[in-house]
Scaffold this motif. Structure first.
Motif, mmCIF file in Angstrom:
data_model
loop_
_atom_site.group_PDB
_atom_site.id
_atom_site.type_symbol
_atom_site.label_atom_id
_atom_site.label_comp_id
_atom_site.label_asym_id
_atom_site.label_seq_id
_atom_site.Cartn_x
_atom_site.Cartn_y
_atom_site.Cartn_z
ATOM 1 N N UNK A 95 -11.128 -14.155 -11.880
ATOM 2 C CA UNK A 95 -10.296 -13.051 -11.434
ATOM 3 C C UNK A 95 -11.133 -11.765 -11.496
ATOM 4 N N UNK A 96 -11.544 -11.228 -10.347
ATOM 5 C CA UNK A 96 -12.410 -10.047 -10.344
ATOM 6 C C UNK A 96 -11.761 -8.808 -10.954
ATOM 7 N N UNK A 97 -10.443 -8.804 -11.077
ATOM 8 C CA UNK A 97 -9.736 -7.650 -11.629
ATOM 9 C C UNK A 97 -9.465 -7.764 -13.131
ATOM 10 N N UNK A 98 -9.884 -8.872 -13.729
ATOM 11 C CA UNK A 98 -9.668 -9.045 -15.167
ATOM 12 C C UNK A 98 -10.638 -8.166 -15.957
ATOM 13 N N UNK A 99 -10.317 -7.951 -17.227
ATOM 14 C CA UNK A 99 -11.159 -7.103 -18.071
ATOM 15 C C UNK A 99 -12.321 -7.847 -18.684
ATOM 16 N N UNK A 100 -13.164 -7.114 -19.374
ATOM 17 C CA UNK A 100 -14.331 -7.691 -20.050
ATOM 18 C C UNK A 100 -13.868 -8.599 -21.187
ATOM 19 N N UNK A 101 -14.416 -9.808 -21.223
ATOM 20 C CA UNK A 101 -14.110 -10.741 -22.316
ATOM 21 C C UNK A 101 -15.203 -10.652 -23.371
ATOM 22 N N UNK A 102 -14.906 -11.195 -24.549
ATOM 23 C CA UNK A 102 -15.906 -11.194 -25.614
ATOM 24 C C UNK A 102 -17.126 -12.019 -25.207
ATOM 25 N N UNK A 103 -16.913 -13.103 -24.509
ATOM 26 C CA UNK A 103 -18.025 -13.925 -24.053
ATOM 27 C C UNK A 103 -18.905 -13.152 -23.066
ATOM 28 N N UNK A 104 -18.277 -12.402 -22.175
ATOM 29 C CA UNK A 104 -19.048 -11.584 -21.235
ATOM 30 C C UNK A 104 -19.839 -10.513 -21.975
ATOM 31 N N UNK A 105 -19.178 -9.893 -22.943
ATOM 32 C CA UNK A 105 -19.861 -8.859 -23.730
ATOM 33 C C UNK A 105 -21.101 -9.425 -24.425
ATOM 34 N N UNK A 106 -20.961 -10.583 -25.031
ATOM 35 C CA UNK A 106 -22.086 -11.190 -25.755
ATOM 36 C C UNK A 106 -23.198 -11.643 -24.805
ATOM 37 N N UNK A 107 -22.894 -11.763 -23.512
ATOM 38 C CA UNK A 107 -23.906 -12.211 -22.540
ATOM 39 C C UNK A 107 -24.725 -11.051 -21.980
#
Length: 483
Positions: free
Chosen positions: A319-331
Motif C-alpha cells: 500500500x503506497x499510502x501506508x506509513x513507515x514500518x519498523x522493518x522499513x526503518x531498520x532497512x
C-alpha cells in the motif's frame, strides 16, 4: 617609610608566589604540557570565543599543535586536562564510576540544575537511566513511529505553503512539540504560555562566558531556565492534584514513582530531569537534522543515493499510502550511514567532562586527583590519521561499520555507561523526517547556512529553504532540484 616598603615587598612576594603556584600547579608526577592562562580567568576567554570553522576549534587545534593530544589548561578557575587522545578517551569512558566520574563546571550545573542527571552518580544515575529507557527504549520507539512520521509530514506540508522557512527553527519546533507531548502532554496550541520560547532564550546563552549581569547572554540563559522550570513545576503540581487513571505520558510515570513508599526520586530531581530531556531531545536533534539537509544540498551525489534508498522502500510497499514500518526503518542502511557522518562532522557536543577521583598516570603524564578532564570529540572525529579527508562529507566511509555505541574514534553520543539514552530516538526522528522529505518534497536553499561554533556547537544560522511538494510523474528529473 621602611615599614611601608616592607609591606609592599611582602604583598609583591605573596602575589608573585600566588601567580607562580597558579601557573605551576603542584603534582606528584609530570603534568601534561600546557598553560594555565591568567589568574582566576585561566584561558576561559579563548575557549568561549566563537569561530566559523568547520575544523577542530582553534582553541583545541592550536594547543594540540603546540603541546600534543593531551594538554593542561584552566577554564573558569578550574584546572583541566584536555584529551584529544583516543586511548585516554576510551580509558576515561571505561573507568566511569571507578577512576572518573561525570563532572561539569559550576556554571553548567547552575544552568542545568544541581540535581540534573549529568551530576548524579552511582545508583541514582542508574535509576534515572532506567526511567529514561522506559521512554526511549525500542518498544516505545516502535509505538511512536507513526507519531514521528505524522509530525514530519505536518511540518513539511506547512513549510511548503510558505515562500521559505528557516529550517533549524522549523525542525526544532516540530521536535519540541513532539517530545513535550510525550513527556508532559504539552500542546503549544492550547497553552496560554509558550514553553519553547523559554528554552530558546536558555539555548542562546548556553555556551557563553558566565557573567550573570542583565543584558548578557548568560543572564538571559538563566532567566529562560527559571521561567521554564516555573512552568514545569506548575504543570507537575496540577497533575499531582488531578492524577489520571491511566499512564499516558512521562509525567504520569514520574508521579507514580514519587508516590511509592521509600522512593529515592524527589520533585527537584524529577523537574531537572524533565528540563534536561526537553532540551537535549529537541535542540541537538534539530541541529543535526538541519546540518544533514545543508550537507545534502551541497552534495547532490549523496542526495541521489539517499533518494534511491527511500524510493526503493516505497516500491516494496503493498500500500503506497501506508506509513513507515519498523522493518522499513531498520532497512534504511544508507540513511544511518548519512546520520553517522553528519554527527561526526557536526560535533554538536564540544566537550565531555569528567573528574579524576584519584591520581592517574597515563602515557607518562600525571592527572592529579580532583582535576577535571575534558574529552574533545571534534579532535577525535576530525583526525586525519583515522578519517581520510576528515572534513569531507562521505557517508560511504561508514559502509559495513555502522557504530552501535562509542568507540575510540567515534563518540558523538557520548560513551561508557553514560552513552546517550536518547540516541535511537534522535535517529528515528532524523531518518523518518528525511524519508518524508525526499519521497514527497523537493527543496531549494534560499540563503544562509553559515556555521558558527561556540566553542564547539555548530549552528547552521539562517539556513532558509524553499520546500515544494513533488509531482511524482516527474520523479526521474528530481535529482537536479537541490542545486
Amino acid at each position: 617609610m621602611w615599614v611601608l616598603c616592607v609591606g609592599v615587598l611582602v604583598i609583591v612576594c605573596i602575589v608573585a608566589h600566588w601567580v607562580y603556584r597558579w601557573r605551576n600547579p603542584s603534582c606528584n608526577g609530570k603534568l601534561p604540557p600546557g598553560s594555565m592562562g591568567l589568574p582566576l580567568l585561566g584561558e576561559s576567554l579563548q575557549f568561549f570565543s566563537p569561530n566559523t570553522s568547520s575544523d577542530i576549534p582553534p582553541f583545541i587545534k592550536q594547543r594540540m599543535k603546540r603541546y600534543g593530544p593531551i594538554f593542561k589548561t584552566n577554564l573558569v578557575g578550574r584546572p583541566v586536562v584536555v584529551s584529544a587522545d583516543p586511548d585516554l578517551n576510551y580509558f576515561i569512558f571505561q573507568q566511569e564510576g571507578k577512576v572518573f566520574q561525570s563532572w561539569y563546571p559550576d556554571t553548567f550545573t547552575e544552568i542545568f540544575g544541581k540535581q540534573n542527571v549529568g551530576s548524579l552518580h552511582g545508583f541514582m544515575y542508574k535509576y534515572l537511566k532506567n526511567m529514561m529507557l522506559n521512554l526511549f527504549g525500542p518498544e516505545s520507539l516502535k509505538n511512536m513511529l507513526s507519531e514521528v512520521e505524522g509530525a514530519a509530514c505536518r511540518t513539511l506540508q506547512q513549510s511548503s505553503c510558505q515562500d521559505s522557512v528557516e529550517l533549524k527553527d522549523a525542525t526544532a519546533r516540530m521536535i519540541f512539540d513532539l517530545t513535550a507531548k510525550k513527556l508532559i502532554s504539552y500542546d503549544s496550541t492550547k497553552s496560554s504560555e509558550n514553553l519553547r520560547e523559554n528554552f530558546v532564550a536558555f539555548i542562546q546563552g548556553l555556551i557563553s562566558f558566565p557573567l550573570d549581569i542583565p543584558g548578557t547572554a548568560y543572564h538571559k540563559c538563566l532567566q529562560g531556565r527559571k521561567k521554564a522550570m516555573k512552568m514545569l513545576k506548575n504543570m507537575l503540581q496540577e497533575r499531582r492534584e488531578m492524577p489520571r487513571k491511566q499512564q499516558k505520558d512521562f509525567f504520569d510515570y514520574v508521579i507514580q514513582e514519587l508516590r511509592k513508599e521509600g522512593t529515592v526520586l524527589t520533585e527537584a530531581i524529577a523537574l531537572d530531569l524533565m528540563f534536561v530531556l526537553l532540551f537535549a531531545s529537541f535542540e541537538t536533534t534539530s541541529l543535526a537534522l538541519t546540518y544533514a539537509i545543508k550537507l545534502l544540498s551541497d552534495n547532490p551525489l549523496v542526495f541521489k543515493q539517499l533518494q534511491e534508498e527511500h524510493d526503493a522502500i516505497l516500491e516494496r510497499r503493498e500500500d503506497p499510502n501506508s506509513g513507515v514500518t519498523w522493518q522499513e526503518y531498520k532497512s534504511m542502511t544508507f540513511t544511518f550511514q548519512l546520520i553517522t557522518e553528519t554527527v561526526r562532522l557536526a560535533n554538536i557536543v564540544p566537550g565531555i567532562f569528567r573528574k579524576a577521583l584519584r591520581e592517574i598516570n597515563f602515557k607518562g603524564y600525571t592527572i592529579p586527583a580532583g582535576w577535571a578532564v575534558m574529552v574533545c570529540p571534534p579532535a577525535v572525529h576530525l583526525n586525519p590519521a583515522k578519517y581520510q579527508d576528515p572534513l569531507a562529507f562521505n557517508p560511504k566511509r561508514w559502509e559495513g561499520m555502522e557504530p552501535n555505541g562509542a568507540t575510540k574514534h567515534f563518540m558523538a553520543f557520548g560513551g561508557g555507561m553514560r552513552f546517550c539514552v536518547g540516541t535511537d530516538f534522535a535517529k528515528v526522528q532524523m531518518a523518518v523526517f528525511l524519508h518524508c522529505l525526499v519521497t514527497k518534497y523537493r527543496w531549494r536553499p534560499i540563503k544562509g547556512g553559515n556555521i558558527v561554533r561556540t566553542p564547539g556547537l555548530q549552528f547552521p544560522n539562517g539556513f532558509h529553504v524553499q520546500i515544494t511538494e513533488k509531482d511524482r510523474r516527474k520523479r526521474e528529473q528530481e535529482y537536479t532540484t537541490i542545486y
